[in-house]
Design a protein around this motif. Structure first.
Motif, PDB file in Angstrom:
ATOM      1  N   ARG A  65      -3.350  11.926  18.195  1.00 15.03           N
ATOM      2  CA  ARG A  65      -4.281  10.887  17.761  1.00 15.03           C
ATOM      3  C   ARG A  65      -4.726  11.153  16.335  1.00 15.03           C
ATOM      4  O   ARG A  65      -5.308  12.207  16.050  1.00 15.03           O
ATOM      5  N   PRO A  66      -4.462  10.216  15.421  1.00 15.80           N
ATOM      6  CA  PRO A  66      -4.931  10.409  14.044  1.00 15.80           C
ATOM      7  C   PRO A  66      -6.451  10.325  13.986  1.00 15.80           C
ATOM      8  O   PRO A  66      -7.076   9.593  14.747  1.00 15.80           O
ATOM      9  N   LYS A  67      -7.030  11.062  13.076  1.00 14.86           N
ATOM     10  CA  LYS A  67      -8.470  10.977  12.879  1.00 14.86           C
ATOM     11  C   LYS A  67      -8.813   9.639  12.231  1.00 14.86           C
ATOM     12  O   LYS A  67      -7.937   8.953  11.697  1.00 14.86           O
ATOM     13  N   PRO A  68     -10.082   9.211  12.312  1.00 16.64           N
ATOM     14  CA  PRO A  68     -10.436   7.820  12.006  1.00 16.64           C
ATOM     15  C   PRO A  68      -9.948   7.293  10.665  1.00 16.64           C
ATOM     16  O   PRO A  68      -9.441   6.177  10.597  1.00 16.64           O
ATOM     17  N   ARG A  69     -10.070   8.069   9.598  1.00 16.41           N
ATOM     18  CA  ARG A  69      -9.684   7.522   8.295  1.00 16.41           C
ATOM     19  C   ARG A  69      -8.175   7.300   8.211  1.00 16.41           C
ATOM     20  O   ARG A  69      -7.711   6.297   7.680  1.00 16.41           O
ATOM     21  N   LEU A  70      -7.407   8.233   8.741  1.00 20.33           N
ATOM     22  CA  LEU A  70      -5.954   8.056   8.752  1.00 20.33           C
ATOM     23  C   LEU A  70      -5.567   6.896   9.652  1.00 20.33           C
ATOM     24  O   LEU A  70      -4.677   6.103   9.312  1.00 20.33           O
ATOM     25  N   ALA A  71      -6.221   6.762  10.805  1.00 24.53           N
ATOM     26  CA  ALA A  71      -5.904   5.653  11.710  1.00 24.53           C
ATOM     27  C   ALA A  71      -6.133   4.311  11.032  1.00 24.53           C
ATOM     28  O   ALA A  71      -5.322   3.384  11.167  1.00 24.53           O
ATOM     29  N   GLU A  72      -7.218   4.184  10.281  1.00 25.31           N
ATOM     30  CA  GLU A  72      -7.485   2.926   9.575  1.00 25.31           C
ATOM     31  C   GLU A  72      -6.442   2.692   8.490  1.00 25.31           C
ATOM     32  O   GLU A  72      -6.008   1.558   8.265  1.00 25.31           O
ATOM     33  N   LEU A  73      -6.021   3.738   7.805  1.00 21.55           N
ATOM     34  CA  LEU A  73      -4.976   3.606   6.789  1.00 21.55           C
ATOM     35  C   LEU A  73      -3.669   3.142   7.423  1.00 21.55           C
ATOM     36  O   LEU A  73      -2.966   2.282   6.879  1.00 21.55           O
ATOM     37  N   GLN A  74      -3.336   3.676   8.578  1.00 22.14           N
ATOM     38  CA  GLN A  74      -2.122   3.251   9.275  1.00 22.14           C
ATOM     39  C   GLN A  74      -2.208   1.789   9.686  1.00 22.14           C
ATOM     40  O   GLN A  74      -1.220   1.037   9.564  1.00 22.14           O
ATOM     41  N   ARG A  75      -3.369   1.353  10.150  1.00 22.14           N
ATOM     42  CA  ARG A  75      -3.528  -0.070  10.492  1.00 22.14           C
ATOM     43  C   ARG A  75      -3.348  -0.945   9.260  1.00 22.14           C
ATOM     44  O   ARG A  75      -2.776  -2.040   9.343  1.00 22.14           O
ATOM     45  N   ARG A  76      -3.830  -0.479   8.112  1.00 22.04           N
ATOM     46  CA  ARG A  76      -3.708  -1.247   6.869  1.00 22.04           C
ATOM     47  C   ARG A  76      -2.238  -1.399   6.479  1.00 22.04           C
ATOM     48  O   ARG A  76      -1.801  -2.471   6.053  1.00 22.04           O
ATOM     49  N   ILE A  77      -1.472  -0.340   6.632  1.00 23.40           N
ATOM     50  CA  ILE A  77      -0.047  -0.411   6.310  1.00 23.40           C
ATOM     51  C   ILE A  77       0.670  -1.358   7.259  1.00 23.40           C
ATOM     52  O   ILE A  77       1.573  -2.108   6.855  1.00 23.40           O
ATOM     53  N   VAL A  78       0.272  -1.359   8.528  1.00 21.71           N
ATOM     54  CA  VAL A  78       0.870  -2.312   9.471  1.00 21.71           C
ATOM     55  C   VAL A  78       0.596  -3.735   9.022  1.00 21.71           C
ATOM     56  O   VAL A  78       1.502  -4.590   9.009  1.00 21.71           O
ATOM     57  N   ARG A  79      -0.636  -4.036   8.631  1.00 27.27           N
ATOM     58  CA  ARG A  79      -0.985  -5.408   8.220  1.00 27.27           C
ATOM     59  C   ARG A  79      -0.224  -5.839   6.975  1.00 27.27           C
ATOM     60  O   ARG A  79       0.254  -6.979   6.893  1.00 27.27           O
ATOM     61  N   HIS A  80      -0.102  -4.957   6.002  1.00 28.89           N
ATOM     62  CA  HIS A  80       0.487  -5.333   4.712  1.00 28.89           C
ATOM     63  C   HIS A  80       2.013  -5.189   4.673  1.00 28.89           C
ATOM     64  O   HIS A  80       2.666  -5.851   3.862  1.00 28.89           O
ATOM     65  N   VAL A  81       2.554  -4.314   5.505  1.00 28.78           N
ATOM     66  CA  VAL A  81       3.980  -3.984   5.392  1.00 28.78           C
ATOM     67  C   VAL A  81       4.731  -4.203   6.708  1.00 28.78           C
ATOM     68  O   VAL A  81       5.645  -5.022   6.790  1.00 28.78           O
ATOM     69  N   VAL A  82       4.346  -3.462   7.741  1.00 29.15           N
ATOM     70  CA  VAL A  82       5.154  -3.399   8.965  1.00 29.15           C
ATOM     71  C   VAL A  82       5.222  -4.745   9.662  1.00 29.15           C
ATOM     72  O   VAL A  82       6.280  -5.133  10.182  1.00 29.15           O
ATOM     73  N   ASP A  83       4.117  -5.484   9.668  1.00 26.85           N
ATOM     74  CA  ASP A  83       4.116  -6.777  10.353  1.00 26.85           C
ATOM     75  C   ASP A  83       5.084  -7.774   9.720  1.00 26.85           C
ATOM     76  O   ASP A  83       5.426  -8.779  10.356  1.00 26.85           O
ATOM     77  N   ALA A  84       5.505  -7.525   8.483  1.00 32.58           N
ATOM     78  CA  ALA A  84       6.446  -8.430   7.811  1.00 32.58           C
ATOM     79  C   ALA A  84       7.900  -8.052   8.062  1.00 32.58           C
ATOM     80  O   ALA A  84       8.808  -8.806   7.684  1.00 32.58           O
ATOM     81  N   LEU A  85       8.144  -6.913   8.676  1.00 32.69           N
ATOM     82  CA  LEU A  85       9.514  -6.492   8.951  1.00 32.69           C
ATOM     83  C   LEU A  85      10.039  -7.226  10.189  1.00 32.69           C
ATOM     84  O   LEU A  85       9.281  -7.537  11.101  1.00 32.69           O
ATOM     85  N   PRO A  86      11.331  -7.505  10.239  1.00 32.45           N
ATOM     86  CA  PRO A  86      11.856  -8.287  11.372  1.00 32.45           C
ATOM     87  C   PRO A  86      11.840  -7.503  12.671  1.00 32.45           C
ATOM     88  O   PRO A  86      12.104  -6.302  12.702  1.00 32.45           O
ATOM     89  N   VAL A  87      11.504  -8.196  13.756  1.00 30.04           N
ATOM     90  CA  VAL A  87      11.549  -7.653  15.105  1.00 30.04           C
ATOM     91  C   VAL A  87      12.402  -8.598  15.941  1.00 30.04           C
ATOM     92  O   VAL A  87      12.245  -9.816  15.880  1.00 30.04           O
TER      93      VAL A  87
END
Length: 341
Positions: A65-87
């Motif tokens: 489990r990432p600690k809170p600040r890293l977890a929020e950073l990972q969510r930010r990358i998902v919103r800006h980057v990962v969610d745009a990748l094809p699934v």
């Protein structure tokens, strides 16, 4: 200039990436951990907390489990980057609007249902593989490697040394080896979305094989399902194994099952012999789980380490709703009594 292939946030330099994520370049380097310091750090300053969970089959699972600040950073990358990748359309796990029910429904009423599992799903996905996918999206190497570093981790040797006893076999050895290297952590909020993006090419190839053989294919996380009438199993089974191996994964041979129409056919936890439905035992087990979540808190009941336990429970309630809305309503009442952190 980069050649952008998807609608990802367009960060062309390391410093630009850091600024877009509300970090200094030094902070981004610290979270990306290119030097591997997290493996040597003392427990209070590590990026993750760790918990071993023995599995019913005698194996082990590590929840990271990432600690809170890293977890929020990972969510930010998902919103800006990962969610745009094809699934791929065959993927039903960890996707909005998809569920175990949507994964199971295409297999209902088929003559034969085949289920196969991927071994060590999250730990198998390396930082190098994620970096290559981000480079394909258009990111320069410095940016792709930094983002991949934030999304992955390597387990400290001190944590690996505390692995509980259990069945000792090659699968355990491979798991510990993958955990020691950079990998997707099971427990990070970003890992499910990243895994779906990484397996896009796997899903494309398996979907193509299924179509060629007159079969239907869906995937829920590490659970692969194929179904059809008069399935040529002598071509399907080795074909799936070849593709899975080519794509850098491995099948769990002990989890492969083939069920005919006269047997109980299950996909994503649902019986699909006619319409997708949950059994009475499934209902009773879920009712007890929700009751305990409300009584002692959901964290104490998430023994399998689901990265989004709330969504997992809602998905299981959806299983029940497929066959009994009356039962599902009772479960939703119990779910409403849970206090979430």
């Amino acid at each position: 200039m980069p050649v952008w292939r998807f609608q990802v946030a367009r960060w062309t330099t390391f410093d630009e990436c850091a600024a877009a994520l509300d970090l200094t370049p030094g902070e981004l380097s610290w979270f990306a951990d290119a030097k591997g310091w997290n493996r040597r750090a003392a427990e209070p300053v590590r990026h993750y907390t760790y918990r071993w969970i023995p599995t019913a089959s005698g194996g082990v699972r590590l929840i990271e489990r990432p600690k809170p600040r890293l977890a929020e950073l990972q969510r930010r990358i998902v919103r800006h980057v990962v969610d745009a990748l094809p699934v791929h359309e065959a993927a039903h796990g960890f996707r909005r609007g998809r569920s175990p029910l949507s994964c199971a429904a295409p297999h209902a009423g088929r003559e034969t249902v085949v289920r196969m599992d991927l071994e060590g799903f999250f730990p198998t996905v390396s930082a190098r593989r994620i970096s290559a996918l981000l480079a394909l999206a258009g990111y320069p190497p410095a940016v792709a490697e930094a983002l991949a570093g934030v999304l992955t981790t390597a387990v400290p040797p001190a944590v690996l040394a505390t692995v509980p006893g259990g069945r000792r076999d090659p699968a355990r050895t491979r798991l510990l080896s993958n955990l020691a290297a950079t990998h997707l952590p099971q427990g990070a909020p970003s890992s499910p979305s990243v895994a779906n993006a990484v397996t896009h090419h796997l899903d494309r190839r398996l979907g193509g094989l299924a179509r060629a053989l007159g079969a239907t294919y869906t995937r829920y996380a590490d659970d692969l399902a194929f179904s059809g009438d008069s399935l040529p199993l002598h071509r399907l089974l080795p074909g799936v194994r070849r593709i899975v191996t080519d794509e850098g994964f491995r099948l769990r041979d002990d989890k492969t099952s083939i069920a005919g129409a006269h047997q109980r056919q299950r996909v994503a936890g649902l019986v699909v012999n006619s319409a997708p439905a949950a059994t009475r035992a499934d209902y009773d087990a879920l009712r007890a789980l929700l009751h305990n979540c409300a009584r002692t808190g959901p964290e104490t009941q998430n023994r399998s380490g689901h990265p989004d336990f709330r969504a997992h429970l809602l998905g299981r309630i959806g299983w029940i709703a497929a066959s009994s809305e009356r039962r599902a309503a009772k479960l939703r009442d119990l779910f409403g009594g849970i206090t979430w952190p």
